[in-house]
Design an enzyme around this catalytic site. Structure first.
Site, PDB file in Angstrom:
ATOM      1  N   LYS A  18       0.838  -1.211   0.000  1.00 11.27           N
ATOM      2  CA  LYS A  18       0.000   0.000   0.000  1.00 11.27           C
ATOM      3  C   LYS A  18       0.874   1.265   0.000  1.00 11.27           C
ATOM      4  CE  LYS A  18      -2.130  -1.277   3.843  1.00 11.27           C
ATOM      5  NZ  LYS A  18      -1.550  -2.597   4.083  1.00 11.27           N
ATOM      6  N   ARG A  94     -10.730   0.351   8.370  1.00 11.61           N
ATOM      7  CA  ARG A  94     -10.431  -1.079   8.533  1.00 11.61           C
ATOM      8  C   ARG A  94     -11.532  -1.810   9.272  1.00 11.61           C
ATOM      9  NH1 ARG A  94      -4.114  -2.312   8.714  1.00 11.61           N
ATOM     10  NH2 ARG A  94      -3.461  -0.223   8.181  1.00 11.61           N
ATOM     11  N   ARG A 129      11.495  -5.697   5.085  1.00 11.62           N
ATOM     12  CA  ARG A 129      11.249  -4.248   4.974  1.00 11.62           C
ATOM     13  C   ARG A 129      12.165  -3.458   5.907  1.00 11.62           C
ATOM     14  NH1 ARG A 129       5.420  -1.952   5.424  1.00 11.62           N
ATOM     15  NH2 ARG A 129       5.340  -3.406   7.161  1.00 11.62           N
ATOM     16  N   ARG A 158      10.507  -1.750  11.651  1.00 18.31           N
ATOM     17  CA  ARG A 158       9.334  -1.439  12.474  1.00 18.31           C
ATOM     18  C   ARG A 158       9.165  -2.464  13.585  1.00 18.31           C
ATOM     19  NH1 ARG A 158       4.351  -0.198   8.521  1.00 18.31           N
ATOM     20  NH2 ARG A 158       3.322  -1.687   9.891  1.00 18.31           N
ATOM     21  N   ARG A 169      -1.367  -9.718  12.650  1.00 14.01           N
ATOM     22  CA  ARG A 169      -1.963  -8.626  11.855  1.00 14.01           C
ATOM     23  C   ARG A 169      -2.842  -9.189  10.745  1.00 14.01           C
ATOM     24  NH1 ARG A 169       3.602  -5.871  10.685  1.00 14.01           N
ATOM     25  NH2 ARG A 169       2.542  -4.657   9.089  1.00 14.01           N
TER      26      ARG A 169
HETATM   27  P1  AP5 Z   1       4.771  -1.542   1.950  1.00  7.81           P
HETATM   28  O1  AP5 Z   1       4.488  -0.687   0.773  1.00  7.81           O
HETATM   29  O2  AP5 Z   1       5.474  -0.941   3.113  1.00  7.81           O
HETATM   30  O3  AP5 Z   1       3.442  -2.313   2.396  1.00  7.81           O
HETATM   31  P2  AP5 Z   1       2.131  -1.801   3.185  1.00  7.81           P
HETATM   32  O4  AP5 Z   1       0.963  -2.490   2.575  1.00  7.81           O
HETATM   33  O5  AP5 Z   1       2.120  -0.305   3.249  1.00  7.81           O
HETATM   34  O6  AP5 Z   1       2.432  -2.466   4.578  1.00  7.81           O
HETATM   35  P3  AP5 Z   1       2.116  -2.061   6.081  1.00  7.81           P
HETATM   36  O7  AP5 Z   1       2.825  -3.079   6.916  1.00  7.81           O
HETATM   37  O8  AP5 Z   1       2.454  -0.629   6.341  1.00  7.81           O
HETATM   38  O9  AP5 Z   1       0.595  -2.320   6.193  1.00  7.81           O
HETATM   39  P4  AP5 Z   1      -0.160  -2.590   7.501  1.00  7.81           P
HETATM   40  O10 AP5 Z   1      -1.552  -2.445   7.034  1.00  7.81           O
HETATM   41  O11 AP5 Z   1       0.141  -3.844   8.202  1.00  7.81           O
HETATM   42  O12 AP5 Z   1       0.444  -1.511   8.483  1.00  7.81           O
HETATM   43  P5  AP5 Z   1      -0.055  -0.093   8.969  1.00  7.81           P
HETATM   44  O13 AP5 Z   1       1.121   0.740   9.210  1.00  7.81           O
HETATM   45  O14 AP5 Z   1      -1.119   0.432   8.093  1.00  7.81           O
HETATM   46  O15 AP5 Z   1       5.611  -2.806   1.406  1.00  7.81           O
HETATM   47  C1  AP5 Z   1       6.105  -3.779   2.287  1.00  7.81           C
HETATM   48  C2  AP5 Z   1       7.512  -4.218   1.834  1.00  7.81           C
HETATM   49  O16 AP5 Z   1       7.433  -4.885   0.581  1.00  7.81           O
HETATM   50  C3  AP5 Z   1       8.502  -3.055   1.626  1.00  7.81           C
HETATM   51  O17 AP5 Z   1       9.776  -3.459   2.034  1.00  7.81           O
HETATM   52  C4  AP5 Z   1       8.468  -2.800   0.099  1.00  7.81           C
HETATM   53  O18 AP5 Z   1       9.696  -2.293  -0.379  1.00  7.81           O
HETATM   54  C5  AP5 Z   1       8.177  -4.193  -0.442  1.00  7.81           C
HETATM   55  N1  AP5 Z   1       7.323  -4.180  -1.627  1.00  7.81           N
HETATM   56  C6  AP5 Z   1       6.194  -3.444  -1.801  1.00  7.81           C
HETATM   57  N2  AP5 Z   1       5.636  -3.729  -3.001  1.00  7.81           N
HETATM   58  C7  AP5 Z   1       6.418  -4.680  -3.572  1.00  7.81           C
HETATM   59  C8  AP5 Z   1       6.361  -5.407  -4.808  1.00  7.81           C
HETATM   60  N3  AP5 Z   1       5.349  -5.215  -5.683  1.00  7.81           N
HETATM   61  N4  AP5 Z   1       7.325  -6.325  -5.073  1.00  7.81           N
HETATM   62  C9  AP5 Z   1       8.335  -6.544  -4.171  1.00  7.81           C
HETATM   63  N5  AP5 Z   1       8.452  -5.889  -2.996  1.00  7.81           N
HETATM   64  C10 AP5 Z   1       7.500  -4.967  -2.695  1.00  7.81           C
HETATM   65  O19 AP5 Z   1      -0.741  -0.494  10.368  1.00  7.81           O
HETATM   66  C11 AP5 Z   1       0.049  -0.932  11.446  1.00  7.81           C
HETATM   67  C12 AP5 Z   1      -0.834  -1.120  12.668  1.00  7.81           C
HETATM   68  O20 AP5 Z   1      -1.457   0.129  13.025  1.00  7.81           O
HETATM   69  C13 AP5 Z   1      -2.009  -2.093  12.493  1.00  7.81           C
HETATM   70  O21 AP5 Z   1      -1.609  -3.426  12.729  1.00  7.81           O
HETATM   71  C14 AP5 Z   1      -2.995  -1.575  13.564  1.00  7.81           C
HETATM   72  O22 AP5 Z   1      -2.624  -2.005  14.841  1.00  7.81           O
HETATM   73  C15 AP5 Z   1      -2.791  -0.065  13.488  1.00  7.81           C
HETATM   74  N6  AP5 Z   1      -3.729   0.567  12.525  1.00  7.81           N
HETATM   75  C16 AP5 Z   1      -3.439   1.031  11.280  1.00  7.81           C
HETATM   76  N7  AP5 Z   1      -4.548   1.509  10.686  1.00  7.81           N
HETATM   77  C17 AP5 Z   1      -5.563   1.344  11.569  1.00  7.81           C
HETATM   78  C18 AP5 Z   1      -6.965   1.617  11.531  1.00  7.81           C
HETATM   79  N8  AP5 Z   1      -7.557   2.142  10.454  1.00  7.81           N
HETATM   80  N9  AP5 Z   1      -7.697   1.304  12.622  1.00  7.81           N
HETATM   81  C19 AP5 Z   1      -7.143   0.768  13.730  1.00  7.81           C
HETATM   82  N10 AP5 Z   1      -5.820   0.461  13.819  1.00  7.81           N
HETATM   83  C20 AP5 Z   1      -5.038   0.748  12.754  1.00  7.81           C
END
Ligand code: AP5
Length: 222
Positions: A18, A94, A129, A158, A169
């Site tokens: 994302k 979410r 990552r 992270r 997750r």
């Molecule tokens: P990356 O682009 O970083 O992936 P991402 O989908 O953004 O991953 P996140 O881990 O940030 O998503 P998440 O939903 O778990 O975490 P969030 O911070 O939102 O890519 C990942 C890796 O792969 C990178 O190294 C990249 O280089 C590589 N890559 C990407 N695309 C690629 C490709 N096509 N090919 C090869 N490599 C690739 O949430 C964290 C926590 O916050 C949650 O668990 C929850 O506790 C809380 N939270 C967040 N949002 C909410 C909400 N709305 N409500 C309540 N709690 C929330």
């Protein structure tokens, strides 16, 4: 002629790409990227009580309670830069309650992008990552390695990027997915996120440019 700015949601499992796709979209379409996870990590870094509470949930891979997240995102969405340039909402909503809170404010996306990635690949992406604390750029040790030794030396990981935590997750993600999708049924587009990041963006780019064209036509008729 001024076209009404795009309003996009992007969703997908942890590490589905994302944030990576949002970087591409932001630089081509100029939308304001609002990532719920980034807002929460900034809150943790500020040392606030909300940040401390949020971290407890994030450590367990659970959703942070609505009273912390909903206000945070709502406030960001009504700021002027977002109104003027359009928004790209990453990792939000979410849950049904978060989606309903937006519906009550008549905030609906033009498009809901769902990145579809296999579980095996997700784990590999999480574990490899790394983040650059200076530029905020996302790297991957195998797929997007840092350009030089200086950057490599300062990369951080992270606290929730372990195999064990990503599995928690993922459980949370699957528990809430269907109910959120049911609210955006009419605007969902599923994109294969298993491909290299540039190819994933090619697909998203073609969808977004058609959408922009369509908006332009509709507005010139009305
Ligand atoms: P990356 O682009 O970083 O992936 P991402 O989908 O953004 O991953 P996140 O881990 O940030 O998503 P998440 O939903 O778990 O975490 P969030 O911070 O939102 O890519 C990942 C890796 O792969 C990178 O190294 C990249 O280089 C590589 N890559 C990407 N695309 C690629 C490709 N096509 N090919 C090869 N490599 C690739 O949430 C964290 C926590 O916050 C949650 O668990 C929850 O506790 C809380 N939270 C967040 N949002 C909410 C909400 N709305 N409500 C309540 N709690 C929330």
């Amino acid at each position: 002629m001024e076209v009404e700015p795009l309003k996009i949601m992007i969703s997908g499992a942890p590490a589905s790409g994302k944030g990576t796709q949002c970087e591409f979209i932001k630089s081509k379409y100029g939308l304001v990227h609002i990532a719920a996870g980034d807002l929460l990590r900034a809150e943790i870094a500020s040392g606030s009580e909300n940040g401390k509470r949020a971290k407890e949930y994030m450590e367990k891979g659970e959703l942070v309670p609505d009273e912390i997240v909903v206000m945070m995102v709502k406030h960001r969405l009504i700021e002027m830069d977002v109104q003027e340039n359009g928004w790209l909402l990453d990792g939000y909503p979410r849950s049904v309650s978060q989606a309903t809170a937006l519906e009550e404010l008549h905030i609906r996306p033009d498009l809901f992008i769902l990145l579809d990635v296999s579980e095996e690949i997700l784990v590999e992406r999480v574990v490899g990552r790394r983040l650059d604390p200076v530029t905020g750029k996302i790297y991957h040790l195998k797929y997007s390695p840092p350009q030089n030794e200086e950057i490599a030396a300062r990369l951080t990981q992270r606290f929730d990027d372990t195999e064990e935590k990503v599995k928690l997750r993922l459980v949370t993600y699957h528990k809430n997915l269907e109910s959120v999708l049911s609210i955006y049924n009419d605007v969902i587009v599923e994109v294969d996120g298993n491909l290299p990041k540039e190819e994933v963006f090619e697909r998203i780019d073609s969808i977004l440019s058609s959408l922009r064209q369509k908006k332009l036509k509709t507005e010139s008729i009305s």
